[in-house]
Design an enzyme around this catalytic site. Structure first.
Site, short mmCIF file in Angstrom:
data_model
loop_
_atom_site.label_atom_id
_atom_site.label_comp_id
_atom_site.label_asym_id
_atom_site.label_seq_id
_atom_site.Cartn_x
_atom_site.Cartn_y
_atom_site.Cartn_z
N PHE A 51 8.43 -9.99 -1.31
CA PHE A 51 9.11 -11.41 -1.57
C PHE A 51 10.44 -11.20 -2.50
O PHE A 51 11.30 -12.06 -2.53
CB PHE A 51 8.05 -11.93 -2.64
CG PHE A 51 8.13 -11.20 -3.96
CD1 PHE A 51 8.97 -11.88 -4.94
CD2 PHE A 51 7.22 -10.23 -4.37
CE1 PHE A 51 9.04 -11.11 -6.23
CE2 PHE A 51 7.11 -9.69 -5.71
CZ PHE A 51 8.19 -10.05 -6.62
N LYS A 67 7.90 -10.81 10.00
CA LYS A 67 6.86 -11.19 9.22
C LYS A 67 7.13 -11.48 8.10
O LYS A 67 7.16 -10.43 6.98
CB LYS A 67 5.67 -10.66 9.44
CG LYS A 67 4.26 -11.26 9.15
CD LYS A 67 4.27 -11.86 7.84
CE LYS A 67 3.75 -11.00 6.81
NZ LYS A 67 3.89 -11.47 5.33
N GLU A 77 4.90 -14.25 2.48
CA GLU A 77 4.45 -15.49 2.34
C GLU A 77 4.90 -16.28 1.20
O GLU A 77 4.67 -17.29 1.01
CB GLU A 77 2.81 -15.65 2.71
CG GLU A 77 2.04 -14.82 1.41
CD GLU A 77 2.17 -13.54 1.72
OE1 GLU A 77 2.95 -12.75 1.97
OE2 GLU A 77 0.83 -12.84 1.27
N SER A 87 5.12 -2.90 -1.47
CA SER A 87 4.26 -1.83 -2.65
C SER A 87 3.99 -0.63 -1.75
O SER A 87 3.64 -0.70 -0.49
CB SER A 87 3.46 -2.84 -2.98
OG SER A 87 2.42 -2.99 -2.05
N CYS A 141 13.44 -3.36 -6.31
CA CYS A 141 13.02 -1.96 -6.04
C CYS A 141 13.70 -0.91 -6.45
O CYS A 141 13.57 0.23 -6.83
CB CYS A 141 12.79 -1.64 -4.76
SG CYS A 141 14.34 -1.64 -3.51
N GLU A 144 4.00 0.97 -11.31
CA GLU A 144 5.25 0.15 -11.19
C GLU A 144 4.96 -1.12 -11.68
O GLU A 144 3.93 -1.84 -11.18
CB GLU A 144 5.64 -0.09 -9.60
CG GLU A 144 6.80 -0.75 -9.41
CD GLU A 144 7.09 -1.12 -7.92
OE1 GLU A 144 6.10 -1.29 -7.37
OE2 GLU A 144 8.30 -1.01 -7.69
P1 NAD Z 1 3.59 -6.64 -0.77
O1 NAD Z 1 3.47 -4.98 -0.52
O2 NAD Z 1 2.52 -7.10 -1.57
O3 NAD Z 1 4.02 -7.43 0.24
C1 NAD Z 1 4.99 -6.90 1.41
C2 NAD Z 1 4.55 -7.32 2.76
O4 NAD Z 1 3.38 -7.07 2.96
C3 NAD Z 1 4.47 -8.93 2.61
O5 NAD Z 1 5.12 -9.32 3.82
C4 NAD Z 1 3.13 -9.29 2.53
O6 NAD Z 1 2.67 -10.35 3.25
C5 NAD Z 1 2.50 -8.15 3.22
N1 NAD Z 1 1.14 -7.51 2.66
C6 NAD Z 1 0.60 -7.69 1.52
N2 NAD Z 1 -0.63 -7.30 1.35
C7 NAD Z 1 -0.82 -6.63 2.37
C8 NAD Z 1 -2.10 -6.01 2.90
N3 NAD Z 1 -3.07 -5.78 2.15
N4 NAD Z 1 -1.99 -5.71 4.19
C9 NAD Z 1 -1.06 -5.91 4.97
N5 NAD Z 1 0.05 -6.43 4.62
C10 NAD Z 1 0.22 -6.90 3.41
O7 NAD Z 1 5.05 -6.35 -1.81
P2 NAD Z 1 5.80 -7.63 -2.59
O8 NAD Z 1 4.86 -7.82 -3.81
O9 NAD Z 1 6.03 -8.67 -1.77
O10 NAD Z 1 7.26 -6.77 -2.89
C11 NAD Z 1 7.32 -5.98 -4.00
C12 NAD Z 1 7.02 -4.57 -3.86
O11 NAD Z 1 8.18 -4.20 -2.96
C13 NAD Z 1 7.52 -3.63 -4.89
O12 NAD Z 1 6.52 -2.71 -5.11
C14 NAD Z 1 8.84 -3.01 -4.64
O13 NAD Z 1 9.04 -2.00 -5.34
C15 NAD Z 1 8.83 -3.06 -3.17
N6 NAD Z 1 10.16 -3.10 -2.48
C16 NAD Z 1 10.49 -1.82 -2.05
C17 NAD Z 1 11.69 -1.81 -1.68
C18 NAD Z 1 12.29 -0.40 -1.18
O14 NAD Z 1 13.20 -0.56 -0.59
N7 NAD Z 1 11.80 0.54 -1.25
C19 NAD Z 1 12.77 -2.83 -1.43
C20 NAD Z 1 12.14 -4.08 -2.07
C21 NAD Z 1 10.82 -4.10 -2.49
#
Ligand code: NAD
Length: 501
Positions: free
Chosen positions: A155, A179, A182, A232, A287, A386
């Site tokens: 997000f 994808k 959401e 994450s 991040c 985090e």
């Molecule tokens: P998230 O992991 O909750 O979601 C990321 C994606 O995975 C979304 O599209 C979501 O729909 C999907 N998703 C969520 N739960 C899932 C599951 N159980 N199984 C399969 N797919 C699932 O992350 P977020 O809250 O949207 O974003 C924040 C996180 O992203 C933070 O941890 C941040 O550090 C990380 N991030 C990392 C970078 C990097 O470059 N390392 C960059 C941006 C964000």
């Protein structure tokens, strides 16, 4: 109070057009500053993903064979359209994510830079040639597209992170299925429409919305060759394991806990500005946010005073407000998670210097103010995990060596920064710090589009980083041709030079 009036339902984007297949499940999209539900998003199931893959596979054939010139023409047109629509893209980010306007525009700019990089695809896809490796024999390398590839994005950068992937994958001749998160999926649909207007053939780019069900359908689909993921750490690990188990190439970027070390000889005003902007920008939902300040030796007292003074000047408000420095968090659930961490920090004995929970923001939106903890130690949840909110924690250490031991023991390795005027200390840090991206007097060392972005340890599963040269390698596979053209004199053709023996 949050309202749910006037909601529209978003659509998927499949085969070059909106797809309104009725969804079994939908999710709510909230405007972060008000908490109002402003739209609903349909959640894809395996059948919808399968249909998107079939159309993408059919489209990938022709697109992969299109000349470099034809593909470059689309990328240049796409770049121009992104430029024209930067305000519109930023507006969607401000609304659904909650970023302040300038920050949202910055995110769009970083995305456009990847499209600019991808416009150079003629250079990027050049192979190498070794002429005359044996008599009449030459060797040369090619890079070819993978076919259908997918991206799953978080997000917190609803424009920039998809743009880390999409232009390069397309320039390399692949079809791409996105994808998006959401929670703020609208910018993806504008990107899809801009690609269509740029002349991208139907089916080469698709957007399927959804949650875990859609992600798992992507990970298990035999027609998808590679998956890029950003999110994450727990989900990154799952995506990497499931994707590779299903035979895919996977790069999965995870969470972070970025440390900024401040040495006693640092420029303290520069370091304080950096800690505040990198700790609280985008409400800490980056991040590459600095979430741990490591204060070495006697730098602590004067630096803490400067940081507190700057926090006092931050304006926390709706991102559309011109003077806002920091907006709300993405959701009410995330707000509760972040305030929970602040509660635990207090309970676990850290010193709470600035309490963002006290922010007076009425009952609308997902607001928490900037929060500062001092005397934090490993073993406390606010250090080990985090938080992903505007919570900066300060750890005090006596020496540079102790600071390095702290960083080495941390599970994450996305970015790390040092503030110093000592070139030798900066060089030692750059060489030994276990992180993928390093800043020297720069708090958020995000590589430009022509370098690659990625962390170490629990911040990356897979080996290749995103965009830049690694992006080109990720979205192509190599081939080496060894070719013999015997000298025509073997066939009795006289070219006027002696035949080889
Ligand atoms: P998230 O992991 O909750 O979601 C990321 C994606 O995975 C979304 O599209 C979501 O729909 C999907 N998703 C969520 N739960 C899932 C599951 N159980 N199984 C399969 N797919 C699932 O992350 P977020 O809250 O949207 O974003 C924040 C996180 O992203 C933070 O941890 C941040 O550090 C990380 N991030 C990392 C970078 C990097 O470059 N390392 C960059 C941006 C964000």
């Amino acid at each position: 109070m949050a309202s749910t009036t006037g909601t529209r339902t978003l659509h998927h984007w499949i085969g070059g057009a909106p797809d309104d297949t009725p969804a079994g499940r939908t999710g709510a999209i909230t405007e972060s500053a008000s908490g109002d539900v402003v739209a609903r998003v349909p959640f894809a199931d395996a059948a919808l993903v399968d249909r998107a893959v079939a159309l993408a596979a059919a489209a990938a054939e022709g697109w992969g064979r299109a000349s470099l010139g034809q593909r470059a023409k689309v990328m240049f047109a796409f770049r121009a359209l992104l430029d024209e629509h930067r305000e519109e893209l930023a507006g969607l980010v401000v609304r659904e994510h909650g970023k302040v306007h300038a920050d949202a525009l910055g995110e769009v700019q970083r995305g456009i830079e990847v499209a600019e990089f991808a416009c150079g695809l003629g250079q990027l896809l050049k192979g190498e040639m070794s002429a005359g490796v044996s008599s009449g024999v030459d060797s040369y390398s090619l890079r070819q597209p993978l076919g259908v590839v997918a991206g799953i994005t978080p997000f917190n950068f609803p424009v920039m992170v998809p743009m880390w992937m999409v232009p390069i994958a397309l320039a390399c001749g692949n079809a791409f299925i996105l994808k998006p998160s959401e929670q703020d999926p609208s910018p993806s649909l504008l990107i899809a429409d801009l690609l269509r207007r740029a002349g991208l053939p139907d089916g080469v780019f698709s957007v399927v919305h959804g949650d875990r069900e859609a992600v798992d359908a992507i990970l298990e689909h035999p027609g998808i060759a590679a998956v890029s993921f950003v999110g994450s750490t727990a989900v990154a690990r799952h995506v990497h394991e499931a994707g590779t188990r299903h035979g895919k190439r996977v790069q999965a970027l995870g969470g972070a806990k970025n440390h900024a070390v401040v040495l006693p000889d640092a420029d303290l005003d520069l370091a304080a500005d950096a800690l505040v902007s990198a700790g609280y920008g985008s409400a800490g939902q980056r991040c590459m946010a600095v979430s741990v300040g490591v204060l070495v030796g006697d730098v602590a007292e004067p630096l803490v005073a400067r940081v507190r003074e700057r926090i006092g000047r931050l304006v926390v408000a709706d991102g559309t407000q011109a003077d806002a420095d920091m907006g709300p968090l993405i959701s009410d659930a995330h707000l509760r998670r972040v305030t929970g961490y602040v509660d635990r920090g207090v309970a676990e004995g850290a010193t709470l210097l600035v309490d963002g929970r006290a922010l007076e923001a009425g009952d609308r939106g997902h607001f928490i103010g900037p929060t500062l903890f001092d005397h934090v130690e490993p073993g406390m949840a606010i250090y080990d995990e985090e938080v992903f909110g505007p919570v900066l924690v300060l750890v005090r250490r006596e020496t540079y060596r102790e600071a390095m031991e702290l960083i080495a023991a941390n599970a994450y390795g996305n970015g790390a920064a040092i503030f110093t005027n000592d070139g030798g200390a900066a060089r030692a840090f750059e060489q030994e710090v276990p992180a993928g991206m390093v800043g020297i007097n720069v708090p958020i060392p995000v590589p430009m589009a022509y370098h690659s972005f990625g962390g170490w340890k629990d911040s990356l599963f897979g080996d290749l980083h995103v965009h830049g040269p690694d992006g080109v390698r990720f979205y192509t596979r190599g081939k080496v041709v060894t070719r013999r053209w015997p000298d025509p004199s073997h066939r009795g053709v006289d070219l006027g030079f002696p035949a080889e023996r």
